[in-house]
Structure formats: structure tokens, C-alpha cells
Write a protein that holds these residues in place. Structure first.
Motif, PDB file in Angstrom:
ATOM      1  N   ALA B 225       1.012  -1.277   0.068  1.00  0.00           N
ATOM      2  CA  ALA B 225       0.202   0.094  -0.220  1.00  0.00           C
ATOM      3  C   ALA B 225       0.753   1.048  -0.048  1.00  0.00           C
ATOM      4  O   ALA B 225       1.991   1.498   0.498  1.00  0.00           O
ATOM      5  CB  ALA B 225      -0.680  -0.371   1.312  1.00  0.00           C
ATOM      6  N   PRO B 226       0.704   2.319  -0.630  1.00  0.00           N
ATOM      7  CA  PRO B 226       1.303   3.618  -0.470  1.00  0.00           C
ATOM      8  C   PRO B 226       1.384   4.192   0.942  1.00  0.00           C
ATOM      9  O   PRO B 226       0.256   4.104   1.508  1.00  0.00           O
ATOM     10  CB  PRO B 226       0.042   4.142  -1.420  1.00  0.00           C
ATOM     11  N   ILE B 227       2.929   4.418   0.797  1.00  0.00           N
ATOM     12  CA  ILE B 227       2.867   5.234   1.916  1.00  0.00           C
ATOM     13  C   ILE B 227       2.550   6.481   1.825  1.00  0.00           C
ATOM     14  O   ILE B 227       3.564   7.055   1.375  1.00  0.00           O
ATOM     15  CB  ILE B 227       4.182   4.849   2.669  1.00  0.00           C
ATOM     16  N   GLU B 228       1.574   7.050   2.753  1.00  0.00           N
ATOM     17  CA  GLU B 228       1.511   8.416   2.568  1.00  0.00           C
ATOM     18  C   GLU B 228       2.703   9.750   3.651  1.00  0.00           C
ATOM     19  O   GLU B 228       2.881   9.174   4.894  1.00  0.00           O
ATOM     20  CB  GLU B 228       0.551   9.078   2.981  1.00  0.00           C
ATOM     21  N   PHE B 229       2.934  11.267   2.784  1.00  0.00           N
ATOM     22  CA  PHE B 229       4.167  11.494   3.469  1.00  0.00           C
ATOM     23  C   PHE B 229       3.286  12.359   4.788  1.00  0.00           C
ATOM     24  O   PHE B 229       1.785  13.172   4.689  1.00  0.00           O
ATOM     25  CB  PHE B 229       4.457  12.458   2.760  1.00  0.00           C
ATOM     26  N   VAL B 230       3.326  12.235   6.070  1.00  0.00           N
ATOM     27  CA  VAL B 230       2.642  12.442   6.795  1.00  0.00           C
ATOM     28  C   VAL B 230       4.147  13.812   7.371  1.00  0.00           C
ATOM     29  O   VAL B 230       4.682  14.098   7.275  1.00  0.00           O
ATOM     30  CB  VAL B 230       2.373  11.627   7.985  1.00  0.00           C
ATOM     31  N   GLU B 231       2.052  15.247   7.827  1.00  0.00           N
ATOM     32  CA  GLU B 231       3.026  15.741   7.459  1.00  0.00           C
ATOM     33  C   GLU B 231       3.874  16.628   8.885  1.00  0.00           C
ATOM     34  O   GLU B 231       3.697  15.699   9.814  1.00  0.00           O
ATOM     35  CB  GLU B 231       1.972  17.316   8.131  1.00  0.00           C
ATOM     36  N   GLY B 232       4.903  17.336   9.057  1.00  0.00           N
ATOM     37  CA  GLY B 232       5.965  16.972  10.499  1.00  0.00           C
ATOM     38  C   GLY B 232       7.212  15.784   9.730  1.00  0.00           C
ATOM     39  O   GLY B 232       8.362  15.832  10.467  1.00  0.00           O
ATOM     40  N   SER B 233       7.115  14.834   8.878  1.00  0.00           N
ATOM     41  CA  SER B 233       8.263  14.230   9.025  1.00  0.00           C
ATOM     42  C   SER B 233       8.937  14.375   8.070  1.00  0.00           C
ATOM     43  O   SER B 233       9.044  15.404   7.317  1.00  0.00           O
ATOM     44  CB  SER B 233       7.038  13.086   8.121  1.00  0.00           C
ATOM     45  N   GLN B 234      10.075  14.283   7.603  1.00  0.00           N
ATOM     46  CA  GLN B 234      11.321  14.157   6.590  1.00  0.00           C
ATOM     47  C   GLN B 234      10.998  14.330   5.450  1.00  0.00           C
ATOM     48  O   GLN B 234      11.432  15.793   4.841  1.00  0.00           O
ATOM     49  CB  GLN B 234      12.348  13.737   6.551  1.00  0.00           C
ATOM     50  N   PRO B 235       9.927  13.084   4.956  1.00  0.00           N
ATOM     51  CA  PRO B 235       9.585  13.501   3.357  1.00  0.00           C
ATOM     52  C   PRO B 235       8.830  14.477   3.483  1.00  0.00           C
ATOM     53  O   PRO B 235       8.796  15.528   2.269  1.00  0.00           O
ATOM     54  CB  PRO B 235       9.520  12.243   3.529  1.00  0.00           C
ATOM     55  N   TYR B 236       7.793  14.358   4.404  1.00  0.00           N
ATOM     56  CA  TYR B 236       7.046  16.291   3.664  1.00  0.00           C
ATOM     57  C   TYR B 236       7.704  17.736   3.952  1.00  0.00           C
ATOM     58  O   TYR B 236       7.847  17.847   3.204  1.00  0.00           O
ATOM     59  CB  TYR B 236       5.269  15.969   4.892  1.00  0.00           C
ATOM     60  N   ARG B 237       8.544  17.323   4.817  1.00  0.00           N
ATOM     61  CA  ARG B 237       8.999  18.546   5.108  1.00  0.00           C
ATOM     62  C   ARG B 237       9.968  18.622   4.000  1.00  0.00           C
ATOM     63  O   ARG B 237      10.330  19.872   2.896  1.00  0.00           O
ATOM     64  CB  ARG B 237      10.175  18.946   5.987  1.00  0.00           C
ATOM     65  N   ALA B 238      10.425  17.938   3.186  1.00  0.00           N
ATOM     66  CA  ALA B 238      11.575  18.195   1.964  1.00  0.00           C
ATOM     67  C   ALA B 238      10.875  18.232   1.014  1.00  0.00           C
ATOM     68  O   ALA B 238      11.344  19.190   0.193  1.00  0.00           O
ATOM     69  CB  ALA B 238      12.110  16.436   1.972  1.00  0.00           C
ATOM     70  N   VAL B 239       9.773  17.730   1.077  1.00  0.00           N
ATOM     71  CA  VAL B 239       8.993  18.175  -0.513  1.00  0.00           C
ATOM     72  C   VAL B 239       8.870  19.565   0.078  1.00  0.00           C
ATOM     73  O   VAL B 239       8.496  20.800  -1.028  1.00  0.00           O
ATOM     74  CB  VAL B 239       8.100  17.152  -0.564  1.00  0.00           C
ATOM     75  N   ARG B 240       7.671  20.138   0.688  1.00  0.00           N
ATOM     76  CA  ARG B 240       7.480  21.330   1.263  1.00  0.00           C
ATOM     77  C   ARG B 240       8.466  22.428   1.290  1.00  0.00           C
ATOM     78  O   ARG B 240       8.387  23.208   0.595  1.00  0.00           O
ATOM     79  CB  ARG B 240       6.965  21.302   2.738  1.00  0.00           C
ATOM     80  N   ASN B 241       9.799  22.180   1.408  1.00  0.00           N
ATOM     81  CA  ASN B 241      10.530  22.758   1.612  1.00  0.00           C
ATOM     82  C   ASN B 241      11.248  23.282   0.191  1.00  0.00           C
ATOM     83  O   ASN B 241      11.627  24.186  -0.418  1.00  0.00           O
ATOM     84  CB  ASN B 241      11.817  22.397   2.041  1.00  0.00           C
ATOM     85  N   ASP B 242      11.347  21.886  -1.059  1.00  0.00           N
ATOM     86  CA  ASP B 242      11.960  21.838  -1.915  1.00  0.00           C
ATOM     87  C   ASP B 242      10.301  23.352  -3.181  1.00  0.00           C
ATOM     88  O   ASP B 242      11.845  23.447  -4.495  1.00  0.00           O
ATOM     89  CB  ASP B 242      12.522  20.334  -2.393  1.00  0.00           C
ATOM     90  N   ILE B 243       9.632  22.907  -2.677  1.00  0.00           N
ATOM     91  CA  ILE B 243       8.126  23.295  -3.199  1.00  0.00           C
ATOM     92  C   ILE B 243       8.544  25.118  -3.236  1.00  0.00           C
ATOM     93  O   ILE B 243       8.175  25.770  -3.622  1.00  0.00           O
ATOM     94  CB  ILE B 243       6.930  22.598  -3.488  1.00  0.00           C
ATOM     95  N   GLN B 244       8.564  25.420  -1.287  1.00  0.00           N
ATOM     96  CA  GLN B 244       9.028  26.950  -1.416  1.00  0.00           C
ATOM     97  C   GLN B 244      10.579  27.372  -2.057  1.00  0.00           C
ATOM     98  O   GLN B 244      10.141  28.490  -2.175  1.00  0.00           O
ATOM     99  CB  GLN B 244       8.338  27.285   0.157  1.00  0.00           C
ATOM    100  N   ALA B 245      11.303  26.774  -1.763  1.00  0.00           N
ATOM    101  CA  ALA B 245      12.065  27.286  -1.374  1.00  0.00           C
ATOM    102  C   ALA B 245      13.556  26.721  -2.450  1.00  0.00           C
ATOM    103  O   ALA B 245      14.525  26.902  -2.651  1.00  0.00           O
ATOM    104  CB  ALA B 245      13.057  27.825  -1.106  1.00  0.00           C
ATOM    105  N   GLY B 246      13.193  25.224  -3.498  1.00  0.00           N
ATOM    106  CA  GLY B 246      14.171  24.160  -4.049  1.00  0.00           C
ATOM    107  C   GLY B 246      13.946  25.374  -5.564  1.00  0.00           C
ATOM    108  O   GLY B 246      13.485  26.686  -6.040  1.00  0.00           O
TER     109      GLY B 246
END
Lengths: 887, 258
Positions: B225-246
Motif C-alpha cells: 500500500a502507498p505510504i503517505e508522507f505525514v505532515e511533520g515527517s522528513q519526507p513531507y518537510r523535504a517536499v515542502r521545502n523544495d516546492i517553496q524554496a527549491g
């Protein structure tokens, strides 16, 4: 110049200086005179009526002139005989003056003004003072060529006996007008028997001409009152090239545009009313703020418009030009004028103009209220103007007071796309608390004393002392919901309802002296004028943001300042008549400007300022000198033609709060040149054509986003004015003007890191400036029907039309052209007149002003950050019925 | 000789500039076609720790977009040079430009830009407002579904993310502001201009710690089953950071013959 009095038909004791003309010149009221019995002035008839003489003729003595004020030959010229019927009361005063033979309003006015100031020993019948009516003809004679006419001459009828001279003061007019003054006749000029009638001959002299360029205009009462006026300031619409709008309601100054200048609320036009300077320096709502809302149209007697800068008397704000409003009331007595019309508009005017006084003495009060032509436009205001003039020797002294207050709601601006999408109606207001809370309050008092001296050989002088107090408060939202609080962190979007408060206390003085002629040799005559003007202004101002939804809570402070401004102007002007056909004037004017600024929020920066590193506030001082030459030349190659050329350098003082400490050129420099021709092909027609070039060192344009004027760099205007006015028949006056200008930016503000590509670029047309302004006025007054025993029914029709071409707006937009037509009509019978004014007859839906800027009026959706067209709606068709009663 | 030069000539004395064509307003109003595009991915791409990622679904809510004259899009862009106020969902793995409307504005050079991702902050509201594109993604700005593999280990993952103004950022300001880059600079006055904003989804996952994500799950070596990136987790923060500042989307300006 020449003034002569002759009389005939002498009855009464010999050697009287004023005579009774039994056959046509004198009627004794209510009693027999010269062997006839008369019952009343109203029944006075030409004396060739034959009646049976009574058995014993009473001893009758005619009124005797004790004090004679000369008529002032009008600057506009003219010639002919004006015959007045003058009622001399039993106390020797002049009560009524009727014009029996007219030569047009200007000459009639000059004669009437003069005779109203005369004082008599009353006529007597059997030793009892009685009222009498006499005829006084004035013969106006065109001026002789300058060099010959400068010194007044006196002509004495050959049969004149010697006579004791009366007390003879010199005549005068308003100080700045400087029409030719007519010295009084010597005793020998008032002569006895032998002539045909009492006669006063008034010949024009030459003094300092007010028309120094083909762009100088004098508009007289008949013309400026031809078209209907919704409010007093609309009399200015007859001025060539001037467009007036009042987009912010009845308590905020009009917006003025004049020959290529968007003068905002007056920054480019020097206004003067009854000798009072009107522009307020460093006003928060606009530099040179000039609210003429206090003007009462019925008291405006004459407009003098100087377009361009070439007269040393022109001071601060004379950039596009100067407008001098002269006040006076022609119809003497008590007048009540009541108007009611569309949108529950009501106006009541009361004027008291003492019959024994000249037309510059009067008191007038006007009250006006309206629901307005759309939502949120209710307003009311009152204005009172008092002026009294008296003659004291060679001086004419005048005291004047203006008292004004008004409050009005404002609909504010609308986005054109919102109207087109049906989100708001054309004459509506946005249905938001921040929009509905827009309103303004204005209060102003001006009081002053002025003196005007008229001597011989054109010598004249004047002085003025005045005090002013102005209060202004405004709540206005231009941009919807774009502002953030600077004072409170994380507070934004409460509506951009800007509150502005401005209080100005001013005092000022002016004086000038124009020397008698200096004639070192033939064909040369020179005068020197020296002048001084000074004013001190103390200003308190504040600007805040209010949250209309929460009891107008203040949610930001933007301006809190105290200003002191001092302007001392001085000038010298040589007026040289080089030959009979050439007049040259060379002048120099300087203005010393000093400011002290206490900008109490000057360095406020909440978000970056640590709380305890400094105390908010920024004080500075500035001194500078603005000076420049003023020169003009007139050449009259042949009689009806005058060629004009003029050049001048003027200035506009700055908004003091924008100055840096120690700034040395605290002003905008203007260089203005005009060439043109003025024609008088007939006495009834005047035509002028002029071309002009004006350049400003640092111009400004309104930035609605910032809510203030922003510097746009150096600009220039190149244009022309064609103006004509005509009085082809008695009771008919017509005028038309076309003004064209190419106004462009020649030095846009330099690119900066923050603004690498400024929205203004070299060569573009200046925003808001209409390239073409057209104005036409027509007035016709004619007797229609003679009613038996009830006088004559007189009809009146007036038309005024204004047209503006399309005009550029910032960010590549264009405003729509507009045409507005106003008409009026009236019927007068005796002392009662019924009138109907129709404004915007064609019911054109037009924007009185348009802008282009960013706004966000929908608080629930992401707003556009693109500039959009906004407008203030112009008034739809408006009807106003008027009842006027003269008591 | 063009109309303007005629207007400046003596003709104006005879035919005054009543005609608006004779007025030089400095700027012209322009409409520029706007396209949105992703990047076609023919093969899996590498991210951190040599994980290979294959995207099955990648959608981004985009808009509004504002183009600014200044070097930095910020408060200086209170008056935009051009803007597109709508929003649309971008298929990040499709390289075909999708027309979404027109940028409206005035002529002149644009240098920087700012935009939101389907969710806008208004000065007048404390809560952000969802536009149609974000509503289409279930109230999210970004949706990613894919598979990450390393050697014989693989996992399905999914990302659903709201990108909106945080409490620490100015209310009413766009969430992403791009300072000037060469690809953004363009003179809108050039006739025939069009703009394609192209997004590349690969940088969004480049800093995701799939190794750590895998270790935190109990489904090794393969997660059905797909693993969802949970808010606050490293994968979530990494995506968020890259979309905003990457890495930024690329602005592809094109000028066709009008």
C-alpha cells in the motif's frame, strides 16, 4: 483723460454747481417742481409733458453735488453715452440708479458705480428737503494714444462759470485691477447754463495694463453668469481651457485642469478672491489646496485670468496661471433667491446690497442642501460673504470677510469593471462599511482689510492685510482593501478608509506702489512698480486608517506633523511705453521660502526597529530662494490688432513634509512663454489667439495607490488657445474657446533597483491631461412683452457647454471624452423672476474624473494587482427651479 | 511614418488630438497567452541515496500568477505588470503545454514573479481561500503518487500537501516569490509573446529520505500500500521545502510573428 459736466435748463439760484433741468433732468418726488406737480418717481416722465402750472410755483432747489466720485474707465474700453436716472433722497444719498440709456454692462457699471458714491445736498421745495430724481449722462470716450492720454486732461465748456470745487476724491477700483483711474473734475468742470444736459465725460487713460499676453482674459458679469451654475465656483467654467470637476463631494475642493496642467486641487493655479489668496500651502489633501466652495455665484462680478507666468505679481502656484475673482453685486437692494430641484436639492440665497453703496459693498449668505444624485452623496453647506468699501480721500478702503462650512458624504470612486459586471451601480457606492463611511468636512474663515490708492498720472498703490483659518477633515477610501497597518503588527485588510485632518492658520500682507510717469524725452514714458507679499502658515496635519466596521477605530497612523511655512515675495517691474505702439515690461520677482517641519512619525518603522534604540520623530528645516524674470511686450501695428509676447519664470512651493533637511531649492521651477495676437475687429467682438510653451523642472502626478502626488520628472506643454467673445446686440453675449495642448514627459524619473523600469517614459503624454478643452457660453436677455401698468416681461436664456477630449491615464489606459451641456431660462416681471436651470441636458452618463490604479474592492476574492480604470460619476440630468424676489 | 509621428507634426494644429490614437500613454495594454506544462519522464529518476523514483501521478495546483517589473517580487510588486488571476491543475509529468488563459497587463519588461498554489491568502481574512484548482485536488496544492526503488526494495508513496501562507508570513502575500532570473526577463511589449511555465517534479523528491521512510515502516522489502508522507515527517518537510524554496519552474517565453 477728461471729465466734464455740463447742465442746462437751469432753474434755481444762480451759481449752483448742479442744475435742475425742468424739462428733462429733475423730478421732485411727491410735489411740484419747476412749475409741475409730480406724484412719484415711478411716474416720472420726460418733462416735455405739458401740465398746467400751479398758481404759485414753489421755490425749488435742485440737489447739489457735495462729493463726486469719478467713473473708472473700463479696461476693456468702449465709448458712448450712458444716461442714468438717479434718485437723490431727502438725506442727500443716492438710493436708486436706473439706466435710461445703456452702452453695455461695462460702461453702465462704471457709471453706476461712480454715481452711487456721490453725495448730494438734497433738493428742496420751499426750503424742505425732498427726494428728487435727476438724469446724469456719462459720455465715455476711447483712450487717446498712451503718450497723450496718460495725464488726464480737463475740458471746460466755454460757457462755464467759475464754481466752488466740491470735495473731490479720486476714483478707485479693486487694487489689483488697476483700470484707468479718472481724476475728478476741478470746479471749473462742473459748469452752469448753456449746455444741453448734465454730462460727465469719462475718457480712458492708460495705466499698467492687466493684459500682458494674449492668454490674459477678463470675463465680465454678463458672460460668466450666462450659463447656469450649480454652485458658485462654476462661474470659472467660462475661463478658456479650464475644466472643473468636483469628484469628492461638496466639502472637498474641486479638481482643476488648465491648459495642460492637471492642477489637482489647485497646485498649479494661483487663486485669489476679493484680494484673499486662496491656495493653502502644504495642505495634506493636496499642495496649494484651493477650495472655492464658499463662492456665491451671484456675488462674482468679474474674472481675471492670467494664463502662463509673466506678471511679477504672480506668486506661488502660478504655474498654469492665475485666476482673480472680483466680487460685487450689480442689483442693489435686498434679493432673495430660492431654488429647489432634483435630488431634493434646496438652496436659499439672501443678498443685501445697500442702494447707496457701490457694487463692491454687499452682504450675502447662501445655504444649500441636497440628497445628491446617487447613493451616499448627501451634503449641506453655508457660505457668507461680507464686503464693504468706502472712499477716504484718494484711498478706497475695503474690508471683507468670508465664512464657510460644509459637510458632505462621498460615494467615492468605482471600478469600471465592477460597474460593467453589474456588481455596483453607476451612481452607487460599494455596499461596504468602509465605502459608505466616506465623507468630508470643510470650514474656512478669511477676513481682511485692503486699501487702494489712485493718484494722478497713473500713480497708484495698494495694500492688504488678511487672516485665514481653515479646517479640513476627510474620510476617503480609494483602494478598497490593500493597506496594512504600519503601527500594529499583523493587522491588515480592515479597509483603506483614510482619515485626513488638516488645520491651517495663515496671516499675510501685501503692498505695491506704481509710480507716476517718468518722461525724460518724447516718445518715452516709464513707470516703476515695486511690490511685496508675505504670508505665514502654521499647519497641523494627520492621516490615519480607520476601520469603519468597528466604530471607526484607528488601525494605523500614517502622518502626524506640524509645519511652519513662510513665503516673502518681492518684485520690481518696469512698465515702459517706448512709442505709441510699443509697450515693454521688464520685471523680476523673488520669493524667499522657509520651512520648519516636525514630522512626528517621520522615521517610524515598526517591523525593523528595535523598541528602544531611538525615539520616533524627524524634524528638519529648509530655506530657499526662488526668483526669475518676467517680461512682456505689446505691439500695436494698427488699430484693432495687438501682438503680444511674454516670458516668465515662476515657481510652485513644495509639500513641506516631503523636504529633506537643508534642501536649497525647495520649489518647482516653471518657465513659461507666450506669443499671440488680440483682435478687436469691432467694438462688440474680441478674439485672441495664442501659442504657449511651459516647462517644469520637476512635475508631479497623482498616484492613487499612494494617495498622494508623486514626482514624475521634468515636463513640458506646447499648446494654443483660441478665444472669442462677442456682444453683438444689447442683451446678448457669447463666448467660445478651444485649448489644445501636447503635454509630455521630457525627463522621467531614473530607474532604480526597486523600480528598474518606471511606468513613465520619455515623450509620453502626461496622465490626466486632456489635450483638447472646448467651452462655449451664450446668454440672451430680451424684453418680451410690455404689460400695461405692470412693466415689461423679460426673458432670459443661457447655455454653457464643456467638452474634453480623451485623455491619457497611467499604465496605458485612456479616459473617455465627455460633453456636458447646461441650459437655463427665466422670466422676469418687475422684481420677480422665475427660472429653470437644467444641468447635463442630454443626460450624458459621464465620468467627471477617471483614474487608473490598483484597488481591491472585493474582500472575499484575490484582488487584481493590475491598474484598473476607476471613475467618479458625473451628475446626471438635474433640474433646478428658482424664484427670485428683489425687495 | 507612423501615427504617432503624424500626431507630433503640424497636423495636430488642424486636427487636435481628440483622436485617442494621437495620445502616447507610455504603456500599451497587452494580453499574453499562458500555458502550463510539466516534464515528460520517460524513465525513473534518481533521488537521495540513489533511490529510483517513478511517478504515476503528479499534479500541482497553480495560480494566481503575477509578473513584476522589479528585480524582486515582493512588496514592490504592489502594482503588477501582468497577472493571471485564475488557477489550474498542472500535470507535472506531461510535457505538453496546456493553455490556461491569458496574462493581462501592460507593456514593459518583467523580471520577477510571484504565485500561489491554488490557495490564496487574503488581507481581509484570517483563513486562506481555496481556488478551483486546489478544490479539484481535494483541497491540496500538490498530489504525488509514485514508486521509489532501491536494489530489491521498493515502496509506493503518496503526497498530498497544502501550500499556504503560514502564520509567520505576511497575510495577503503570495506564497512563492521569485527574484529575477534570466528566463523570467521579457518585454511584454513584443508582439506575439506567449509564456509557458514549465515545472519539473524531480527536484521535489530529491531530498526525500526514502531510506529512513522505508525503515520506519514495517513492510520490508515491499510495501503493497502507498505510504503517505505525514505532515511533520522528513519526507513531507523535504517536499515542502523544495516546492517553496527549491528549484524554480522555468519560464519559457516565445515570440511568434504576430
Amino acid at each position: 483723460m477728461l471729465l466734464m459736466t455740463r447742465t442746462t435748463g437751469w432753474v434755481g439760484p444762480p451759481r449752483r454747481r448742479w442744475q435742475i433741468q425742468c424739462t428733462r433732468g429733475l423730478w421732485i418726488l411727491g410735489a411740484g417742481a419747476c412749475g409741475w406737480q409730480w406724484s412719484a418717481v415711478a411716474q416720472a416722465q420726460p418733462a416735455n409733458n405739458t401740465r398746467e402750472a400751479p398758481s404759485r410755483a414753489p421755490e425749488v432747489r435742485a440737489p447739489e453735488v457735495l462729493r463726486q466720485v469719478p467713473a473708472i474707465y473700463p479696461e476693456a474700453g468702449g465709448a458712448g453715452r450712458v444716461v442714468l436716472a438717479v434718485t437723490v433722497e431727502a438725506n442727500g444719498s443716492v438710493s436708486t440708479v436706473e439706466t435710461l440709456v445703456s452702452q453695455g454692462e461695462l460702461l453702465d457699471k462704471a457709471a453706476t458705480d461712480a454715481v452711487r458714491q456721490w453725495q448730494f445736498a438734497p433738493a428742496t421745495r420751499d426750503g424742505v428737503a425732498v427726494a428728487a430724481k435727476i438724469e446724469v449722462p456719462f459720455d465715455f470716450v476711447e483712450p487717446a494714444p498712451p503718450l497723450q492720454a496718460e495725464k488726464p486732461s480737463v475740458s471746460v465748456a466755454p460757457e462755464a462759470p467759475a464754481a466752488t470745487p466740491p470735495s473731490i476724491p479720486a476714483a478707485s477700483g479693486d487694487p489689483a485691477s488697476a483700470p484707468a483711474s479718472i481724476p475728478l473734475p476741478s470746479a471749473a468742470e462742473i459748469v452752469g447754463a448753456g449746455a444741453l444736459s448734465n454730462e460727465v465725460i469719462v475718457q480712458g487713460g492708460v495705466t499698467r495694463s492687466e493684459k500682458r499676453s494674449a492668454s490674459d482674459f477678463t470675463l465680465r458679469r454678463d458672460l460668466i453668469h450666462a450659463a447656469p451654475h450649480h454652485e458658485g465656483v462654476e462661474v470659472l467654467r467660462a475661463a478658456p481651457g479650464l475644466y472643473i470637476a468636483r469628484p469628492e463631494g461638496a466639502a472637498v475642493a474641486h479638481r482643476y485642469m488648465l491648459r495642460g496642467f492637471d492642477s489637482e486641487h489647485g497646485q498649479d493655479i494661483e487663486f485669489r478672491v476679493a484680494g484673499f489668496p486662496i491656495n493653502i500651502p502644504s495642505h495634506l489633501h493636496g499642495q496649494g489646496y484651493a477650495d472655492l466652495g464658499f463662492l456665491i455665484a451671484e456675488t462674482v462680478d468679474e474674472l481675471r485670468i492670467t494664463e502662463g507666468v509673466h506678471d511679477p505679481r504672480q506668486g506661488d502656484f502660478a504655474v498654469a496661471g492665475s485666476i482673480d475673482v472680483r466680487l460685487g453685486v450689480a442689483d442693489r437692494g435686498i434679493t432673495s433667491r430660492t431654488s429647489y430641484g432634483s435630488f431634493d436639492t434646496f438652496r436659499q440665497l439672501a443678498v443685501w446690497a445697500p442702494k447707496e453703496s457701490a457694487r463692491d459693498s454687499f452682504a450675502a449668505v447662501a445655504y444649500q442642501s441636497t440628497d445628491g444624485f446617487g447613493q451616499n452623496r448627501r451634503g449641506a453647506g453655508v457660505s457668507a460673504i461680507l464686503q464693504h468699501a468706502l472712499q477716504a480721500g484718494d484711498w478706497r478702503l475695503r474690508v471683507a470677510g468670508i465664512f464657510y462650512g460644509a459637510r458632505a458624504e462621498m460615494a467615492g470612486i468605482l471600478r469600471q469593471d465592477d460597474v460593467q459586471a453589474g456588481r455596483v451601480g453607476y451612481y452607487d457606492v460599494y455596499p461596504l462599511a468602509t465605502a459608505r463611511a466616506q465623507n468630508a468636512l470643510a470650514a474656512r474663515v478669511l477676513v481682511g482689510a485692503f486699501g487702494d490708492y489712485r493718484g494722478m498720472a497713473s500713480e497708484n498703490a495698494e495694500f492688504g492685510l488678511w487672516l485665514g483659518y481653515d479646517r479640513f477633515r476627510l474620510q476617503e477610501n480609494f483602494t478598497g482593501f490593500l493597506q496594512r497597518s504600519r503601527t500594529l503588527a499583523n493587522v491588515a485588510g480592515r479597509g483603506d478608509l483614510i482619515e485626513q485632518r488638516n488645520r491651517t492658520f495663515s496671516l499675510g500682507a501685501s503692498a505695491r506702489y506704481y509710480s507716476p510717469a517718468y518722461e525724460p524725452f518724447d516718445l518715452f514714458e516709464g513707470h516703476l512698480e515695486l511690490g511685496l507679499s508675505a504670508r505665514l502658515d502654521e499647519v497641523e496635519q494627520a492621516q490615519n486608517l480607520l476601520d469603519a466596521a468597528v466604530r471607526s477605530q484607528t488601525w494605523d497612523e500614517q502622518v502626524d506633523a506640524a509645519l511652519l511655512g513662510l513665503d516673502v515675495g518681492f518684485w520690481g517691474d518696469l512698465d515702459l511705453h517706448l512709442t505709441e505702439a510699443v509697450q515693454l515690461r521688464l520685471g523680476l520677482r523673488g520669493d524667499a521660502l522657509a520651512y520648519e517641519i516636525d514630522d512626528r512619525l517621520g522615521n517610524f518603522a515598526t517591523l525593523i526597529r528595535p523598541q528602544d534604540t531611538y525615539i520616533v520623530g524627524f524634524r528638519r528645516s529648509v530655506f530657499g530662494l526662488a526668483w526669475g524674470p518676467r517680461a512682456s511686450i505689446d505691439v500695436r501695428p494698427w488699430e484693432p490688432v495687438t501682438l503680444h509676447a511674454s516670458y516668465g519664470e515662476g515657481y510652485r512651493s513644495p509639500q513641506a513634509r516631503t523636504l529633506e533637511d537643508g534642501e536649497r531649492t525647495p520649489y518647482t521651477k516653471v518657465r513659461s512663454s507666450d506669443v499671440g495676437v488680440r483682435l478687436h475687429p469691432t467694438k462688440a467682438i474680441e478674439v485672441s489667439l495664442s501659442g504657449y510653451h511651459t516647462q517644469l523642472s520637476d512635475d508631479v502626478a497623482f498616484d492613487a495607490g499612494e494617495g498622494r502626488l508623486e514626482r514624475v520628472g521634468a515636463t513640458r506643454r506646447l499648446g494654443g488657445v483660441l478665444h472669442g467673445q462677442s456682444r453683438p446686440w444689447p442683451g446678448v453675449v457669447a463666448a467660445a474657446s478651444v485649448t489644445y495642448v501636447d503635454a509630455e514627459l521630457i525627463e522621467p524619473p531614473p530607474a532604480t533597483n526597486e523600480e528598474p523600469d518606471p511606468p513613465f517614459r520619455r515623450g509620453q503624454n502626461l496622465p490626466y491631461v486632456p489635450p483638447v478643452v472646448v467651452r462655449a457660453d451664450l446668454g440672451v436677455t430680451r424684453p418680451l412683452w410690455a404689460l400695461d401698468g405692470a412693466g415689461t416681461l423679460t426673458g432670459r436664456v443661457g447655455v454653457g457647454a464643456s467638452a474634453l477630449s480623451s485623455r491619457p491615464l497611467p499604465f496605458g489606459d485612456l479616459a473617455d471624452p465627455l460633453v456636458v451641456l447646461d441650459v437655463s431660462g427665466g422670466l422676469r416681471l418687475g422684481s420677480i423672476e422665475l427660472g429653470l436651470d437644467v444641468f447635463n441636458l442630454l443626460d450624458t452618463r459621464y465620468a467627471s474624473l477617471e483614474y487608473s490604479f490598483v484597488s481591491a474592492w472585493d474582500p472575499d476574492s484575490p484582488g487584481s494587482r493590475l491598474p484598473a480604470r476607476h471613475f467618479n460619476a458625473g451628475s446626471p440630468r438635474t433640474l433646478l427651479a428658482t424664484l427670485e424676489i428683489e425687495l | 511614418m507612423n501615427v504617432r509621428s503624424l500626431c507630433r507634426g503640424p497636423v495636430t494644429l488642424l486636427v487636435p488630438a481628440w483622436i485617442s490614437a494621437c495620445l502616447d500613454t507610455g504603456l500599451d495594454q497587452v494580453q499574453v497567452p499562458l500555458n502550463l506544462a510539466g516534464t515528460a519522464l520517460d524513465a525513473p529518476f534518481s533521488v537521495r541515496d540513489d533511490w529510483q523514483v517513478e511517478l504515476e501521478q503528479a499534479q500541482l495546483a497553480f495560480g494566481p500568477l503575477r509578473l513584476c517589473a522589479g528585480q524582486r517580487a515582493s512588496g514592490l510588486c504592489d502594482t503588477a505588470r501582468a497577472e493571471w488571476l485564475d488557477s489550474a491543475v498542472v500535470d507535472l509529468v506531461s510535457g505538453t503545454p496546456m493553455p490556461v488563459g491569458e496574462l493581462s497587463g501592460s507593456s514593459g519588461v518583467v523580471r520577477s514573479s510571484m504565485y500561489d498554489l491554488g490557495i490564496v491568502s487574503l488581507l481581509t481574512r484570517s483563513e486562506p481561500v481555496l481556488l478551483t484548482a486546489a478544490e479539484a485536488l481535494g483541497g491540496q496544492s500538490l498530489r504525488l503518487v509514485g514508486r521509489a526503488s532501491q536494489s530489491d526494495v521498493s515502496l509506493l508513496f503518496s503526497v498530498a500537501m497544502r501550500i499556504e501562507q503560514g502564520e509567520d508570513v505576511e497575510r495577503g502575500a503570495p506564497v512563492i516569490r521569485l527574484a529575477s532570473t534570466p528566463d523570467q526577463v521579457h518585454d511584454l511589449g513584443q508582439p506575439g509573446s506567449s509564456l509557458t511555465v514549465r515545472f519539473d517534479p524531480r527536484p521535489l523528491l530529491s531530498n526525500v529520505d526514502f531510506t529512513g521512510l522505508m525503515q520506519s515502516t514495517a513492510c520490508q522489502p515491499t510495501c503493497p500500500a502507498p505510504i503517505e508522507f505525514v505532515e511533520g515527517s522528513q519526507p513531507y518537510r523535504a517536499v515542502r521545502n523544495d516546492i517553496q524554496a527549491g528549484p524554480r519552474p522555468v519560464f519559457e517565453w516565445r515570440v511568434d510573428d504576430p
